[in-house]
Write a protein that holds these residues in place. Structure first.
Motif, mmCIF file in Angstrom:
data_model
loop_
_atom_site.group_PDB
_atom_site.id
_atom_site.type_symbol
_atom_site.label_atom_id
_atom_site.label_comp_id
_atom_site.label_asym_id
_atom_site.label_seq_id
_atom_site.Cartn_x
_atom_site.Cartn_y
_atom_site.Cartn_z
ATOM 1 N N THR A 5 -64.502 28.150 -20.033
ATOM 2 C CA THR A 5 -64.225 26.780 -19.606
ATOM 3 C C THR A 5 -65.001 26.491 -18.333
ATOM 4 O OG1 THR A 5 -62.006 26.931 -20.549
ATOM 5 C CG2 THR A 5 -62.395 25.154 -18.995
ATOM 6 N N THR A 7 -65.901 23.580 -15.310
ATOM 7 C CA THR A 7 -65.515 22.355 -14.609
ATOM 8 C C THR A 7 -66.453 22.196 -13.416
ATOM 9 O OG1 THR A 7 -63.938 23.533 -13.202
ATOM 10 C CG2 THR A 7 -63.076 22.606 -15.263
ATOM 11 N N ARG A 11 -70.985 21.847 -14.391
ATOM 12 C CA ARG A 11 -70.420 22.265 -15.686
ATOM 13 C C ARG A 11 -71.417 22.143 -16.837
ATOM 14 N NH1 ARG A 11 -67.920 17.641 -14.152
ATOM 15 N NH2 ARG A 11 -68.184 15.819 -15.477
ATOM 16 N N ILE A 34 -64.789 17.694 -23.273
ATOM 17 C CA ILE A 34 -63.615 16.836 -23.106
ATOM 18 C C ILE A 34 -63.881 15.948 -21.889
ATOM 19 C CG2 ILE A 34 -61.106 16.758 -22.838
ATOM 20 C CD1 ILE A 34 -61.066 19.642 -23.955
ATOM 21 N N ALA A 36 -62.567 13.124 -20.717
ATOM 22 C CA ALA A 36 -61.443 12.615 -19.936
ATOM 23 C C ALA A 36 -60.958 13.632 -18.907
ATOM 24 C CB ALA A 36 -60.295 12.221 -20.862
ATOM 25 N N GLU A 37 -61.064 14.905 -19.229
ATOM 26 C CA GLU A 37 -60.617 15.954 -18.312
ATOM 27 C C GLU A 37 -61.775 16.561 -17.530
ATOM 28 O OE1 GLU A 37 -58.136 18.788 -20.350
ATOM 29 O OE2 GLU A 37 -57.187 17.201 -21.512
ATOM 30 N N LYS A 38 -62.993 16.094 -17.802
ATOM 31 C CA LYS A 38 -64.197 16.587 -17.142
ATOM 32 C C LYS A 38 -64.334 18.106 -17.250
ATOM 33 C CE LYS A 38 -64.557 12.723 -14.007
ATOM 34 N NZ LYS A 38 -64.641 12.238 -12.662
ATOM 35 N N ILE A 39 -64.121 18.595 -18.495
ATOM 36 C CA ILE A 39 -64.324 20.024 -18.734
ATOM 37 C C ILE A 39 -65.179 20.216 -19.980
ATOM 38 C CG2 ILE A 39 -62.163 20.740 -17.630
ATOM 39 C CD1 ILE A 39 -60.984 21.179 -20.391
#
Length: 135
Positions: A5, A7, A11, A34, A36-39
């Motif tokens: 993962t 972030t 990223r 993703i 919306a979650e900036k990941i």
């Protein structure tokens, strides 16, 4: 073989580096972004989620997909008549038919003309897409 993962501001570059390293090592890689979650999640090796194109369908779905593919119910009935008593009973009583069940393979080989394995797989995929609630 990992789920990584990423972030933060680097990223994209970090995820691309992880994906490229997996591919260079001969491992499969899948990137899931993703926003919306900036990941960004990078799956590598055996952690890569794969689509199984061999669905389990209802008997109605299979019969309808066969009809849509040009295989008549009479052809299906003739193929079933060539099966063993045990497999004929399965056809008569079972509601679900798995693409990987030996029954499905034997049924295919008894159809005339015999669908190719890829055509048979396409019939099962089409069957899985049918919604019995919208008949």
């Amino acid at each position: 073989m990992a789920k990584l993962t990423f972030t933060g501001p680097t990223r994209e570059a970090d995820a691309e580096a992880a994906r490229a390293a997996a591919v260079m090592a001969g491992d499969p890689a899948h990137v899931h972004i993703i926003p919306a979650e900036k990941i960004i999640i990078v799956y590598t090796g055996s952690d890569v989620v794969t689509f199984d194109p061999r669905p389990t369908v209802t008997k109605w779905q299979l019969v309808q997909a066969c009809a849509d593919a040009g295989i008549t119910e009479a052809q299906l009935d003739s193929a079933v008549a060539l099966l063993t008593n045990k497999r004929q009973r399965f056809w008569r009583l079972a509601d679900r038919i798995d693409r990987d069940n030996p029954f499905a393979s034997v049924l295919r080989t008894h159809l005339v003309p015999v669908p190719t394995p890829s055509a048979w797989n396409a019939i099962f995929l089409a069957a899985a897409a049918l919604d019995p609630m919208t008949v």
